[in-house]
Scaffold this active site. Sequence first.
Site, PDB file in Angstrom:
ATOM      1  CD  GLU A 213       5.454 107.962  82.353  1.00 27.24           C
ATOM      2  OE1 GLU A 213       4.762 107.807  83.384  1.00 27.24           O
ATOM      3  OE2 GLU A 213       6.691 108.029  82.379  1.00 27.24           O
TER       4      GLU A 213
ATOM      5  CG  ASP B 231       7.036  99.698  81.180  1.00 29.70           C
ATOM      6  OD1 ASP B 231       7.731 100.737  81.166  1.00 29.70           O
ATOM      7  OD2 ASP B 231       7.522  98.579  80.912  1.00 29.70           O
TER       8      ASP B 231
ATOM      9  CG  ASP C 226      14.573 101.005  75.882  1.00 27.75           C
ATOM     10  OD1 ASP C 226      15.326 101.308  76.803  1.00 27.75           O
ATOM     11  OD2 ASP C 226      13.557 100.292  76.037  1.00 27.75           O
TER      12      ASP C 226
ATOM     13  CE  LYS D   7      23.477  96.763  68.154  1.00 26.69           C
ATOM     14  NZ  LYS D   7      23.223  95.820  69.234  1.00 26.69           N
TER      15      LYS D   7
ATOM     16  CG  ASP E 165      19.330 109.761  77.615  1.00 30.92           C
ATOM     17  OD1 ASP E 165      18.244 109.161  77.445  1.00 30.92           O
ATOM     18  OD2 ASP E 165      20.422 109.264  77.330  1.00 30.92           O
TER      19      ASP E 165
END
Length: 224
Positions: free
Chosen positions: A52, A77, A126, A130, A162
């Site tokens: 993950e 992470d 994320d 940009k 999302d």
Amino acid sequence: MGSKNKLKRFKENETFSNVIQPTREELTGAQFQYKGKWNTKFFKNDQPIVLELGCGKGEYSVGLAQAFPEKNFIGIDIKGARFWRGAKTAVEEEMDNVGFLRTQIELIDYAFAENEVSEIWITFPDPQIKYKRTKHRLTNTEFLQKYKKILKQDGVVNLKTDSEFMHGYTLGLLHGEGHEVLYANHHVYKNEGAPKEVTGIQTFYEKQYLEKGKPITYIKFRIK
Ligand SMILES: C[S@@+](CC[C@H](N)C(=O)[O-])C[C@H]1O[C@@H](n2cnc3c(N)ncnc32)[C@H](O)[C@@H]1O
């Protein structure tokens, strides 16, 4: 989270046998000790390995590990104080098929050998909308090629987000580069057909988005 709390979590992470926190040098220097050896040295079994990426508190790694005891899971992470949550749960529940690796996803091919990984989950990354941030977008061409390197030939990638931007960007890229889209759903709680593990496990970020009434999207694909 206060810095005192973070320090406490960092300290506790060091005591967890399910947490691996290599320095950049250990990872990129001479062969990293777990590269190609996650099965024999870490899990001590030959079950398939699932990653993950950007696991945050590790809800998917822990949830999937509970649902699929016949597979091994590694949450990755850069923020150790976040995955402390998942690691602690796994210790308390005495789960032996889930671990956590603290590293930058950019270095993933130093951590895993070719063909070592069966499946990858990318959960609420994320979106890096940009233009200047494009290189950090976890489904760009460069990242896909890194994933391909460590994935088995029939290995799959799951993206749950999302972000309509991230969903659309990824679908466009997959079609454009000729990868194999196995399943796509742009509103998993409305349109039927999403696998159980997609609607049955919710992350910290997901819960916040759901409260705002945002649709959650999902793509399952294979990199050619
Ligand atoms: C928006 S959060 C989502 C966390 C979790 N998957 C969830 O749904 O609650 C994105 C996570 O990815 C991690 N992350 C982002 N880019 C990363 C990178 N290049 N390497 C390692 N971790 C990264 C961040 O530290 C953060 O925890």
